[in-house]
Write a protein that holds these residues in place. Structure first.
Motif, mmCIF file in Angstrom:
data_model
loop_
_atom_site.group_PDB
_atom_site.id
_atom_site.type_symbol
_atom_site.label_atom_id
_atom_site.label_comp_id
_atom_site.label_asym_id
_atom_site.label_seq_id
_atom_site.Cartn_x
_atom_site.Cartn_y
_atom_site.Cartn_z
ATOM 1 N N SER A 9 0.844 -1.193 0.000
ATOM 2 C CA SER A 9 0.000 0.000 0.000
ATOM 3 C C SER A 9 0.877 1.239 0.000
ATOM 4 C CB SER A 9 -0.928 -0.024 1.216
ATOM 5 O OG SER A 9 -0.183 -0.300 2.382
ATOM 6 N N ASP A 10 0.243 2.407 -0.083
ATOM 7 C CA ASP A 10 0.999 3.664 -0.036
ATOM 8 C C ASP A 10 1.605 3.868 1.351
ATOM 9 O OD1 ASP A 10 0.170 4.176 -2.634
ATOM 10 O OD2 ASP A 10 -1.539 5.421 -2.006
ATOM 11 N N VAL A 11 0.803 3.561 2.376
ATOM 12 C CA VAL A 11 1.245 3.815 3.748
ATOM 13 C C VAL A 11 0.976 2.590 4.609
ATOM 14 C CG1 VAL A 11 1.069 5.346 5.753
ATOM 15 C CG2 VAL A 11 0.590 6.252 3.470
ATOM 16 N N LEU A 12 1.958 2.235 5.407
ATOM 17 C CA LEU A 12 1.803 1.203 6.429
ATOM 18 C C LEU A 12 1.755 1.911 7.777
ATOM 19 C CD1 LEU A 12 4.409 -1.660 5.898
ATOM 20 C CD2 LEU A 12 1.954 -1.934 6.276
ATOM 21 N N ILE A 13 0.785 1.556 8.591
ATOM 22 C CA ILE A 13 0.722 2.120 9.940
ATOM 23 C C ILE A 13 0.871 0.963 10.920
ATOM 24 C CG2 ILE A 13 -0.667 3.413 11.598
ATOM 25 C CD1 ILE A 13 -2.151 4.681 9.237
ATOM 26 N N VAL A 20 -3.988 2.484 2.516
ATOM 27 C CA VAL A 20 -3.476 2.347 3.887
ATOM 28 C C VAL A 20 -3.629 0.915 4.386
ATOM 29 C CG1 VAL A 20 -3.775 3.078 6.296
ATOM 30 C CG2 VAL A 20 -4.130 4.725 4.457
ATOM 31 N N THR A 21 -2.586 0.415 5.018
ATOM 32 C CA THR A 21 -2.672 -0.846 5.763
ATOM 33 C C THR A 21 -2.331 -0.546 7.215
ATOM 34 O OG1 THR A 21 -1.994 -2.104 3.823
ATOM 35 C CG2 THR A 21 -1.820 -3.208 5.958
ATOM 36 N N LEU A 22 -3.242 -0.926 8.117
ATOM 37 C CA LEU A 22 -3.040 -0.679 9.552
ATOM 38 C C LEU A 22 -2.805 -2.018 10.249
ATOM 39 C CD1 LEU A 22 -3.260 1.209 12.118
ATOM 40 C CD2 LEU A 22 -5.689 0.653 12.116
ATOM 41 N N LEU A 23 -1.724 -2.097 11.003
ATOM 42 C CA LEU A 23 -1.369 -3.340 11.689
ATOM 43 C C LEU A 23 -1.463 -3.131 13.192
ATOM 44 C CD1 LEU A 23 1.813 -4.083 9.534
ATOM 45 C CD2 LEU A 23 -0.522 -4.903 9.159
ATOM 46 N N GLU A 24 -2.180 -4.015 13.849
ATOM 47 C CA GLU A 24 -2.370 -3.895 15.304
ATOM 48 C C GLU A 24 -1.965 -5.213 15.960
ATOM 49 O OE1 GLU A 24 -3.011 -1.995 17.911
ATOM 50 O OE2 GLU A 24 -3.222 -3.776 19.164
ATOM 51 N N ALA A 52 -9.442 1.330 4.075
ATOM 52 C CA ALA A 52 -8.187 0.900 4.705
ATOM 53 C C ALA A 52 -8.254 -0.595 5.029
ATOM 54 C CB ALA A 52 -7.946 1.693 5.987
ATOM 55 N N GLN A 53 -7.102 -1.256 4.928
ATOM 56 C CA GLN A 53 -7.022 -2.652 5.371
ATOM 57 C C GLN A 53 -6.548 -2.652 6.812
ATOM 58 O OE1 GLN A 53 -4.543 -4.473 2.076
ATOM 59 N NE2 GLN A 53 -5.984 -6.103 2.574
ATOM 60 N N VAL A 54 -7.267 -3.372 7.686
ATOM 61 C CA VAL A 54 -6.889 -3.420 9.101
ATOM 62 C C VAL A 54 -6.610 -4.865 9.481
ATOM 63 C CG1 VAL A 54 -7.622 -2.952 11.468
ATOM 64 C CG2 VAL A 54 -8.292 -1.387 9.631
ATOM 65 N N PHE A 55 -5.414 -5.115 9.986
ATOM 66 C CA PHE A 55 -5.040 -6.452 10.447
ATOM 67 C C PHE A 55 -4.830 -6.394 11.959
ATOM 68 C CE2 PHE A 55 -3.773 -6.275 6.035
ATOM 69 C CZ PHE A 55 -4.097 -7.535 5.531
ATOM 70 N N GLU A 56 -5.716 -7.079 12.705
ATOM 71 C CA GLU A 56 -5.521 -7.177 14.162
ATOM 72 C C GLU A 56 -4.715 -8.431 14.465
ATOM 73 O OE1 GLU A 56 -9.727 -6.824 15.433
ATOM 74 O OE2 GLU A 56 -9.200 -4.837 16.190
ATOM 75 N N GLU A 61 5.339 -11.578 13.730
ATOM 76 C CA GLU A 61 5.823 -12.743 14.466
ATOM 77 C C GLU A 61 5.563 -14.045 13.697
ATOM 78 O OE1 GLU A 61 5.631 -12.795 19.218
ATOM 79 O OE2 GLU A 61 3.738 -13.311 18.248
ATOM 80 N N ASP A 62 4.415 -14.115 13.031
ATOM 81 C CA ASP A 62 4.047 -15.346 12.328
ATOM 82 C C ASP A 62 4.603 -15.395 10.899
ATOM 83 O OD1 ASP A 62 2.522 -13.495 10.982
ATOM 84 O OD2 ASP A 62 0.592 -14.185 11.791
ATOM 85 N N GLY A 63 5.461 -14.446 10.534
ATOM 86 C CA GLY A 63 6.128 -14.514 9.242
ATOM 87 C C GLY A 63 5.487 -13.686 8.137
ATOM 88 N N ARG A 64 4.244 -13.222 8.348
ATOM 89 C CA ARG A 64 3.622 -12.396 7.311
ATOM 90 C C ARG A 64 4.394 -11.084 7.175
ATOM 91 N NH1 ARG A 64 -2.011 -11.237 9.317
ATOM 92 N NH2 ARG A 64 -0.997 -11.696 11.304
ATOM 93 N N SER A 65 4.478 -10.583 5.957
ATOM 94 C CA SER A 65 5.154 -9.301 5.774
ATOM 95 C C SER A 65 4.264 -8.332 5.002
ATOM 96 C CB SER A 65 6.491 -9.494 5.067
ATOM 97 O OG SER A 65 6.271 -9.859 3.724
ATOM 98 N N PHE A 66 4.540 -7.062 5.196
ATOM 99 C CA PHE A 66 3.728 -5.983 4.627
ATOM 100 C C PHE A 66 4.697 -4.940 4.068
ATOM 101 C CE2 PHE A 66 1.663 -8.080 8.119
ATOM 102 C CZ PHE A 66 0.350 -8.285 7.706
ATOM 103 N N ARG A 67 4.306 -4.293 2.977
ATOM 104 C CA ARG A 67 5.237 -3.440 2.253
ATOM 105 C C ARG A 67 4.589 -2.103 1.888
ATOM 106 N NH1 ARG A 67 9.631 -5.969 -0.459
ATOM 107 N NH2 ARG A 67 10.699 -4.404 -1.722
#
Lengths: 382, 463
Positions: free
Chosen positions: A8-12, A33-37, A169-173, A192-198
């Protein structure tokens, strides 16, 4: 290496009030936007704080940001499509008889604040007691802000997250980020589980966990996790409009309360408790509850007739100068920070999100961020 | 008693059958325990004593359980001066190896080397439309009214729910001269036959139970099984007027009543174990989270022991045994000699009660499917007046499927009972709405104070 889950354009990183509101305002500016929690959105400091929507008492230099936030609070329900129980019902800050020098400080603060759009009314003696008859005899004077108030922290950050999602926005809890680095023009963060975001832009809004990420970019900050000390009474008829707080240099005396429309009175402050970011747990120490109740009785003796039915806390990140880290990274282009709000982030939260979205989108903002520069900690060390 | 040691300090919370036997066992081993109890007089809920100036006999109060009640009361009276007994005292929090107490005198802290939690049980409740009207009580409350105050909750009472207590309290009402309009059991009678294989583990208790049912029939009380509660009829002004149910044959029927006693067996009071940071595990048979413990009552936290119905609903007789067992476990862990044969013997007894309890769970299951069928307007959380529809809206609109998350958004479990009475049903409503297993919903985290605490509270001896 596995292909990223999202580009995405922005990772939060960090789904508190700062991250969720930044996500919404970035979407409104057309950025993906991708939001990671790491846990659930708004579970820690953003969801467990007192709920003060309070401008007075903040440093004068912060008031433009607080005013920007206030404008958002006033249209929050409409903006979010959810009721966050915002009440613009006033805020009164009082001082005790044994510290009369605070009256001069209140007057000085009010004079300066007036130039920055915060109108305060100073009250003493009968004028104070006629309007706010619940204060105890130790209370000497009060500074009243009609345009401040309170809202429900449990509901606010999740409502921003849902609004951001509806806006695209994409939200990953439950996504615990352990590694962040810049590879070429993009940031890659790994869970932690190996997923990556860019994404080419990274915004870190990870509260008490902020340093774990900033240090990976050579910018460690001396953040201390603490837990707010909160209690709530049984519901009683709604009678106390303003949020109430004590101005004092003594931590133990720093208590506050507010009554919600449902009728319960929320009590906060006095000594903060321990917090354990690695375990995602914080604990209310019983002795701190007892200290808080004692101070509450001093502030408003009539509250002694009520019972508390629950206590709670969460994890807040405190910095030594009580100012957040907010703005650009000093080491890495495309990297931004907004964390470490030191127990004072709730009111300004939506303003922080909007300001960070503006800064990321346009490269500039009229809000003065010089006091929040992350480089201040590096300078101090060298 | 000066020769008895106060160190190591062992704190027993609760003076029901488990707490009394634990205290006795400690005293016999030469340790003087602290016994903290919320009630004014020892005995717990099941053997709750009447106020000192009341004059009913044990036989009148406890029926078939009179001898056991007498033995527990006499047992405690004999040691009341030897132990450090603190009645009318609430343990409201536990932290850093200390219990925090609250009483009329104020608050105090008490460090412990071993902590034996004998916190007992309260009613397990399933909401039904109208259960917030005046005149709707829990079975336990209906029994307390009778035992402690010699009062009935109404002149014409319906008993609705399931479990042995339904029949026990109804028959106690009959015996006391109250009119029982009906006993309406949600469990089909066929379940009892399936449960017989386990219930036979305690033939004496089984026979008592059968006798209760016969006594009700003999008194002309309609006893119906396989009933589905639909509504408590009434209004805010006048309270309960009756109940409407669907019978096993599918027809609907109303029973007039001015009070209803509701209950679906019992649930352990586990908040103190939670505050002591004990681990919990999901019990699939009864669909609830229970603190983990070993055969003797050791919790997952060193120095914390769990006994009686506060740990597992195994009944008052088992509580006496598990109270002794937990005390022996504490003694062994403190390095005191403990007779292994006694331990083996007590464990065998608990195992037998556990088998019987398994039979009861088969015979009188928690009717979790009712939560899925609750009408939207039915209140789930009575403290905060949150309806099933409110809760479902939160699940559907916010995606909150975890118990604490749904509580944060809906207020279910946020009131003065802290979800002790609505937590199980709330979890079932969420699970049914989200179509997930109830264990995935999790459990409400325990938060101090265990019961409401006065803002006025000051240290003992001050203010």
């Amino acid at each position: 290496m596995a292909s990223p889950v999202s580009v995405s354009d922005v990772l939060i990183v960090g789904g508190g009030l700062m991250g969720t509101s930044a996500a919404l305002f970035l979407r409104q500016r057309g950025r993906s936007v991708t939001l990671l929690e790491s846990d659930l959105v708004g579970r820690q400091a953003s969801g467990t704080n007192f709920g003060n929507v309070r401008r007075q008492g903040r440093p004068i230099h912060q008031l433009p940001l607080a005013n920007r936030a206030l404008a958002i609070w006033r249209r929050a329900n409409e903006l979010l499509g959810a009721d966050v129980e915002y009440l613009q019902s006033g805020h009164i800050r009082v001082c005790y008889r044994e510290r009369p020098e605070n009256i001069a400080k209140m007057e000085e603060y009010a004079a300066e604040a007036r130039h920055v759009g915060l109108d305060l009314e100073l009250l003493t003696g009968n004028a104070l007691r006629d309007r706010f008859p619940f204060f105890g005899p130790d209370v000497l004077a009060g500074s009243y802000s009609a345009m401040d108030g309170h809202a429900n922290p449990r509901l606010t950050a999740p409502a921003f997250a849902r609004a951001a999602q509806r806006a695209g926005a994409q939200v990953f809890e439950n996504t615990r980020i352990i590694h962040a680095a810049k590879q070429g023009t993009d940031f890659v963060v790994t869970a932690e589980d190996g997923r990556s975001f860019r994404a080419p832009i990274l915004l870190i809004t990870a509260g008490a966990w902020g340093n774990k990420l900033s240090q990976q970019f050579g910018e460690p900050v001396p953040i201390t996790p603490r837990g707010p000390n909160m209690s709530v009474t049984e519901p009683v008829p709604y009678a106390i409009a303003p949020a109430v707080g004590v101005m004092t240099p003594v931590e133990e005396e720093t208590v506050y309360f507010r009554q919600v429309a449902r009728g319960n009175i929320i009590l906060g402050g006095s000594t903060r408790g321990p917090a354990h970011p690695d375990q995602y747990r914080a604990y209310v120490l019983p002795q701190n509850t007892m200290k808080q109740l004692k101070q509450i009785r001093r502030l408003a003796p009539a509250l002694a007739n009520l019972n508390i039915i629950r206590v709670w806390t969460g994890i807040e990140g405190y910095l030594p100068d009580s100012m957040p880290v907010m703005g650009r990274s000093a080491t890495t282009s495309g990297l931004f920070y907004a964390f470490g709000f030191s127990g004072s982030g709730f009111q300004i939260g939506p303003g922080v999100g909007e300001t960070m979205a503006e800064l990321i989108d346009t490269g500039t903002t009229a809000i003065d961020l010089s006091h929040y520069d992350i480089a201040r900690f590096q300078k101090a060390e060298s | 008693m000066a020769d008895r040691e106060v160190t190591p300090r062992v704190v027993v919370v609760g003076a029901g059958p488990a707490g009394v036997r634990a205290a006795q066992t400690l005293l016999e081993a030469g340790i003087r325990p602290v016994v903290i109890d919320e009630a004014a007089r020892a005995g717990g809920q099941i053997y709750r004593r009447q106020p000192a100036n009341f004059r009913r006999t044990h036989q009148e109060l406890y029926g078939t359980e009179a001898a056991r009640a007498q033995a527990v009361h006499d047992g405690f009276d004999a040691i009341a001066v030897a132990v450090d007994y603190r009645p009318d005292t609430l343990v409201w929090n536990i932290a850093d190896g200390q219990v925090w107490t609250a009483s009329e005198q104020g608050y105090a802290t008490l460090p412990y080397d071993a902590l034996i939690l004998c916190t007992g049980a309260t009613d397990r409740l399933m909401p039904v439309k109208g259960w917030h009207y005046a005149g709707a009580y829990s079975l336990g409350a209906a029994q307390v009214a009778l035992k402690a105050q010699a009062c009935a909750i109404g002149a014409n009472v319906v008993f609705m729910g399931s479990g042995p207590l339904l029949y026990l309290v109804a028959s106690q009402y009959v015996k006391a001269g109250a009119k029982v309009a009906a006993v309406l059991d949600t469990s089909p009678f066929s379940n009892r036959l399936r449960a017989a294989v386990d219930l036979i583990a305690q033939p004496g208790i089984l026979a008592d139970g059968v006798a209760l049912t016969r006594a009700l029939a003999k008194a002309g009380v309609p006893v119906l099984t396989g009933v589905t509660p639909l509504e408590i009829i009434g209004d805010a002004e006048n309270g309960v007027n009756g109940v409407r149910v669907r019978l096993a044959n599918g027809t609907e029927r109303e029973f007039a009543a001015d009070a209803v006693a509701l209950g679906y067996h019992l649930r352990p009071e586990t908040q103190l174990a939670d505050l002591a940071r004990c681990e919990f595990a999901f019990d699939a048979k009864t669909r609830q989270w229970l603190p983990k413990r070993d055969l003797d009552g050791r919790a997952s936290v060193a120095g914390v022991y769990l006994a009686g119905d506060g740990a597992r609903i195994l009944g008052a007789r088992s509580a006496e045994v598990s109270g002794r067992l937990a005390a022996l476990a504490a003694l062994a862990d403190l390095g005191r000699p403990v007779d292994p044969l006694t331990v083996t013997h007590l464990r065998r007894q608990v195992a037998s009660y556990a088998r019987f309890a398994r039979g009861l769970a088969t015979a009188f299951p928690w009717p979790h499917e009712q939560a899925a069928n609750l009408p939207d307007e039915a209140i789930v959380c009575r403290c905060e007046a949150v309806t099933a529809g409110d809760l479902r809206r939160v699940v559907n609109e916010t995606g909150a499927k975890e118990a604490n998350r749904a509580k944060a958004f809906s207020r279910v479990g946020m009131g003065r009972c802290q979800g002790r009475y609505c937590g199980h049903a709330g979890a079932e409503v969420i699970a049914a709405c989200a179509n997930i297993p109830v264990e995935q919903v999790g459990r409400l985290r325990g938060q101090a104070p265990v019961k409401p605490l006065p803002v006025a509270i000051a240290p003992e001896g001050e203010e």
